[in-house]
Design an enzyme around this catalytic site. Structure first.
Site, mmCIF file in Angstrom:
data_model
loop_
_atom_site.group_PDB
_atom_site.id
_atom_site.type_symbol
_atom_site.label_atom_id
_atom_site.label_comp_id
_atom_site.label_asym_id
_atom_site.label_seq_id
_atom_site.Cartn_x
_atom_site.Cartn_y
_atom_site.Cartn_z
ATOM 1 N N LYS A 35 -6.189 19.269 -6.401
ATOM 2 C CA LYS A 35 -6.009 18.679 -5.138
ATOM 3 C C LYS A 35 -4.574 17.995 -5.799
ATOM 4 C CE LYS A 35 -5.361 14.904 -2.385
ATOM 5 N NZ LYS A 35 -5.071 13.529 -2.709
ATOM 6 N N THR A 49 -2.844 0.364 -4.345
ATOM 7 C CA THR A 49 -3.415 1.612 -3.728
ATOM 8 C C THR A 49 -4.586 2.135 -4.186
ATOM 9 O OG1 THR A 49 -2.564 3.870 -3.080
ATOM 10 C CG2 THR A 49 -1.854 3.144 -5.279
ATOM 11 N N THR A 50 -5.086 3.138 -3.314
ATOM 12 C CA THR A 50 -6.221 3.952 -3.934
ATOM 13 C C THR A 50 -5.810 5.135 -4.445
ATOM 14 O OG1 THR A 50 -7.438 2.688 -1.975
ATOM 15 C CG2 THR A 50 -8.202 4.879 -2.806
ATOM 16 N N GLY A 87 -10.057 10.228 -3.072
ATOM 17 C CA GLY A 87 -10.199 11.595 -2.701
ATOM 18 C C GLY A 87 -11.220 12.116 -3.068
ATOM 19 N N GLU A 91 -14.195 10.455 -3.637
ATOM 20 C CA GLU A 91 -15.182 9.813 -2.868
ATOM 21 C C GLU A 91 -15.171 10.613 -1.338
ATOM 22 O OE1 GLU A 91 -12.924 8.313 -4.581
ATOM 23 O OE2 GLU A 91 -13.859 6.779 -5.734
ATOM 24 N N ASP A 124 -0.379 5.122 0.858
ATOM 25 C CA ASP A 124 -0.617 6.061 1.840
ATOM 26 C C ASP A 124 -0.591 5.545 3.216
ATOM 27 O OD1 ASP A 124 -0.861 8.609 0.049
ATOM 28 O OD2 ASP A 124 -2.578 7.292 -0.548
ATOM 29 N N ASP A 134 0.644 -1.249 -0.106
ATOM 30 C CA ASP A 134 0.217 -0.141 -0.002
ATOM 31 C C ASP A 134 0.958 1.310 -0.181
ATOM 32 O OD1 ASP A 134 -2.342 1.698 0.716
ATOM 33 O OD2 ASP A 134 -1.631 1.551 2.657
HETATM 34 C C1 XBP Z 1 -5.498 6.131 0.360
HETATM 35 C C2 XBP Z 1 -6.572 6.889 0.135
HETATM 36 C C3 XBP Z 1 -6.514 7.925 -0.819
HETATM 37 C C4 XBP Z 1 -5.806 9.174 -0.470
HETATM 38 C C5 XBP Z 1 -6.053 10.340 -1.456
HETATM 39 O O1 XBP Z 1 -5.847 4.789 0.971
HETATM 40 O O2 XBP Z 1 -7.629 7.044 0.634
HETATM 41 O O3 XBP Z 1 -7.701 8.385 -1.006
HETATM 42 O O4 XBP Z 1 -6.092 9.796 0.834
HETATM 43 O O5 XBP Z 1 -5.839 9.963 -2.763
HETATM 44 P P1 XBP Z 1 -5.134 3.502 0.931
HETATM 45 P P2 XBP Z 1 -6.397 10.421 -4.100
HETATM 46 O O6 XBP Z 1 -3.632 4.029 1.810
HETATM 47 O O7 XBP Z 1 -5.734 2.625 1.531
HETATM 48 O O8 XBP Z 1 -4.638 3.195 -0.560
HETATM 49 O O9 XBP Z 1 -6.886 11.849 -3.613
HETATM 50 O O10 XBP Z 1 -5.539 10.380 -5.170
HETATM 51 O O11 XBP Z 1 -7.777 9.507 -4.418
HETATM 52 MG MG MG Z 2 -3.146 3.026 3.479
#
Ligand code: XBP
Ligand code: MG
Length: 250
Positions: free
Chosen positions: A86, A123-124, A54, A56, A12, A10
């Protein structure tokens, strides 16, 4: 136990603590650019993290925390515009080198590369954000260290759905019982576990401590370094950092 075909990370919260000082700041700058008085402080942002993605997350904020806002007719286009701004701010923050990798991450990536074990990302977040973080922390060629990168809107459903891990496993040509996943959040563990991954290492952070990690194999405060060993959630200190030998015991 099966051999390890790949390590899947992952981004973030796992590779780096990007949420509070990266994503959150970038969201607020995009809101200010658009003339909105929205301010996501660190506490509110912790609540908003219950929704991944983001775009969502912005919609969730409007639904749950800012019902007074009169949204434009084309909400999707409005949110997409904010989100693009952003992403630009997030990349600028990464270029400033604001967010370092978490302890032990670079060491473990390098150890796997030396051993010839493929690396991947699930990753998301948006692909541009992944590239920016990796390039600014590991160097301009380091994106090539990863055999597969599954990111953002490439799959229909974001974590906690298993889609992104399913996608990465399929691209790697392997199955969940032959990889190790690295996560920081309950949603991430659910996503990996529902994709059939049974070896999941969690490194918690301030936002995710105390979440449900019952399906993880190991829950630690960090991957650690030889001179700064990780603590397990139980309070016990490991006698080694997370390395390939330790992963082989999971
Ligand atoms: C990461 C997220 C993402 C970031 C924002 O989750 O939830 O939404 O906060 O990214 P994970 P974007 O670590 O579980 O993958 O704004 O590019 O969507
Ligand atoms: Mg994460």
């Amino acid at each position: 136990m099966a051999a390890i075909d790949a390590l899947i990370f992952d981004v973030d919260g796992t590779l780096a603590d990007t949420e509070r000082d990266g994503h959150r700041v970038a969201f607020n700058r995009a809101f200010a650019d658009a003339g909105l008085d929205w301010d996501w402080d660190a506490d509110l942002y912790g609540k908003l993290l219950s929704v991944t993605g983001g775009k969502e997350r912005i919609k969730h904020y409007l639904r749950e925390f800012n019902q007074a806002f009169e949204a434009p007719d084309d909400l999707d286009a409005f949110v997409a515009g904010l989100h693009a701004a952003k992403t630009a701010h997030y990349k600028a923050l990464m270029n400033e080198g604001r967010v370092p990798l978490r302890p032990g991450v670079e060491r473990l990536l390098q150890e796997a590369r030396t051993a010839g074990i493929p690396l991947a990302i699930a990753t998301t977040t948006t692909m541009d954000n992944v590239t920016s973080l990796i390039e600014n922390t590991l160097g301009s060629d380091a994106i090539g260290w990863f055999a597969e990168i599954g990111a953002g809107d490439i799959v229909p459903r974001k974590k906690p759905a298993p889609d992104i891990y399913d996608w990465v496993l399929q691209r790697l040509g392997t199955s969940g019982d032959r990889v190790v996943a690295f996560e920081d959040s309950g949603h991430g563990v659910t996503s990996a576990a529902d994709a059939g991954i049974d070896r999941i290492v969690v490194t918690t952070n301030d936002y995710t401590q105390g979440q449900d990690f019952s399906r993880a194999s190991l829950v630690l405060d960090q991957l650690g370094e030889p001179g700064a060993l990780p603590y397990a959630a139980t309070g016990t200190r490991l006698d080694r950092p997370v390395d390939l030998d330790l992963l082989a015991t999971l």
